[in-house]
Enzyme design. Structure first.
Site, PDB file in Angstrom:
ATOM      1  N   CYS A   7    -110.121-117.794  19.925  1.00 38.33           N
ATOM      2  CA  CYS A   7    -109.336-117.160  20.995  1.00 38.33           C
ATOM      3  C   CYS A   7    -109.852-117.637  22.346  1.00 38.33           C
ATOM      4  O   CYS A   7    -109.075-117.967  23.245  1.00 38.33           O
ATOM      5  CB  CYS A   7    -109.418-115.638  20.907  1.00 38.33           C
ATOM      6  SG  CYS A   7    -108.363-114.899  19.643  1.00 38.33           S
ATOM      7  N   THR A  93    -115.637-120.087   8.102  1.00 33.30           N
ATOM      8  CA  THR A  93    -116.698-119.595   8.986  1.00 33.30           C
ATOM      9  C   THR A  93    -116.156-119.006  10.283  1.00 33.30           C
ATOM     10  O   THR A  93    -116.828-118.191  10.905  1.00 33.30           O
ATOM     11  CB  THR A  93    -117.687-120.722   9.336  1.00 33.30           C
ATOM     12  OG1 THR A  93    -116.963-121.798   9.927  1.00 33.30           O
ATOM     13  CG2 THR A  93    -118.418-121.213   8.108  1.00 33.30           C
ATOM     14  N   HIS A  98    -106.915-121.592  11.325  1.00 35.24           N
ATOM     15  CA  HIS A  98    -106.951-122.947  11.877  1.00 35.24           C
ATOM     16  C   HIS A  98    -106.707-123.967  10.782  1.00 35.24           C
ATOM     17  O   HIS A  98    -107.069-123.754   9.624  1.00 35.24           O
ATOM     18  CB  HIS A  98    -108.287-123.233  12.577  1.00 35.24           C
ATOM     19  CG  HIS A  98    -109.500-122.951  11.732  1.00 35.24           C
ATOM     20  ND1 HIS A  98    -109.979-121.668  11.529  1.00 35.24           N
ATOM     21  CD2 HIS A  98    -110.320-123.771  11.028  1.00 35.24           C
ATOM     22  CE1 HIS A  98    -111.045-121.726  10.748  1.00 35.24           C
ATOM     23  NE2 HIS A  98    -111.270-122.988  10.427  1.00 35.24           N
TER      24      HIS A  98
HETATM   25  P1  AMP Z   1    -113.922-123.171   8.760  1.00 31.85           P
HETATM   26  O1  AMP Z   1    -115.181-123.418   7.980  1.00 31.85           O
HETATM   27  O2  AMP Z   1    -112.684-123.601   8.038  1.00 31.85           O
HETATM   28  O3  AMP Z   1    -113.838-121.745   9.271  1.00 31.85           O
HETATM   29  O4  AMP Z   1    -113.996-124.129   9.998  1.00 31.85           O
HETATM   30  C1  AMP Z   1    -114.532-123.799  11.225  1.00 31.85           C
HETATM   31  C2  AMP Z   1    -114.758-125.098  11.939  1.00 31.85           C
HETATM   32  O5  AMP Z   1    -114.900-124.832  13.321  1.00 31.85           O
HETATM   33  C3  AMP Z   1    -116.009-125.854  11.496  1.00 31.85           C
HETATM   34  O6  AMP Z   1    -115.637-127.142  11.023  1.00 31.85           O
HETATM   35  C4  AMP Z   1    -116.854-125.923  12.778  1.00 31.85           C
HETATM   36  O7  AMP Z   1    -117.521-127.142  12.909  1.00 31.85           O
HETATM   37  C5  AMP Z   1    -115.801-125.746  13.860  1.00 31.85           C
HETATM   38  N1  AMP Z   1    -116.252-125.168  15.091  1.00 31.85           N
HETATM   39  C6  AMP Z   1    -116.971-124.025  15.266  1.00 31.85           C
HETATM   40  N2  AMP Z   1    -117.146-123.785  16.576  1.00 31.85           N
HETATM   41  C7  AMP Z   1    -116.518-124.786  17.250  1.00 31.85           C
HETATM   42  C8  AMP Z   1    -116.329-125.096  18.628  1.00 31.85           C
HETATM   43  N3  AMP Z   1    -116.841-124.337  19.613  1.00 31.85           N
HETATM   44  N4  AMP Z   1    -115.634-126.220  18.958  1.00 31.85           N
HETATM   45  C9  AMP Z   1    -115.126-126.998  17.984  1.00 31.85           C
HETATM   46  N5  AMP Z   1    -115.252-126.752  16.672  1.00 31.85           N
HETATM   47  C10 AMP Z   1    -115.940-125.661  16.302  1.00 31.85           C
HETATM   48 ZN    ZN Z   2    -109.100-115.371  17.538  1.00 32.85          ZN
END
Ligand code: AMP
Ligand code: ZN
Length: 114
Positions: A7, A93, A98
């Protein structure tokens, strides 16, 4: 959502590498890419995941953005993988829906195994 990192990225509260934006979504590079290209497409509205009563039009817009983003990243010809992790066993995570778009090199590993 006050405490949601995506967000905050979507509304510009924290910096990111947003390279594509519409009224409804943003796309930016993943911080920790396992592939030469790894970006995320994120709806501006908060949904915890794929199963959180997401309106069909949100999915339509997210998926319509995939080939646009792939073209912008130069992987539309070579191909790419689209992933939506949902819940604990999938390793989700960030609890904001997304779409991962991964590519830029051959992916030999099948992903449908433990
Ligand atoms: P998921 O494991 O599917 O929830 O993917 C979350 C993804 O968000 C992971 O691949 C992280 O590397 C990425 N991520 C977390 N924080 C950030 C951020 N601030 N900017 C870009 N990517 C992020
Ligand atoms: Zn959100």
């Amino acid at each position: 959502m006050d405490d949601c990192i995506f967000c905050k990225i979507a509304n510009g509260e924290i910096p990111s590498s947003i390279f594509y934006e519409t009224e409804d979504l943003v796309a930016f590079d993943d911080l920790n890419p396992p592939m030469p290209v790894h970006c995320l497409i994120v709806p501006k509205a908060h949904y915890a995941n794929l199963a959180a009563d997401v309106p069909g039009e949100v999915f339509a817009k997210l998926f319509a953005a995939v080939p646009v983003v792939a073209h912008m990243k130069g992987i539309d010809e070579s191909g790419y993988r689209v992933v939506i992790n949902t819940g604990k066993d999938a390793g989700q995570t960030v609890q904001h829906l997304h779409v991962h778009v991964l590519g830029g090199a051959p992916m030999s590993e099948r992903m449908f195994k433990k």
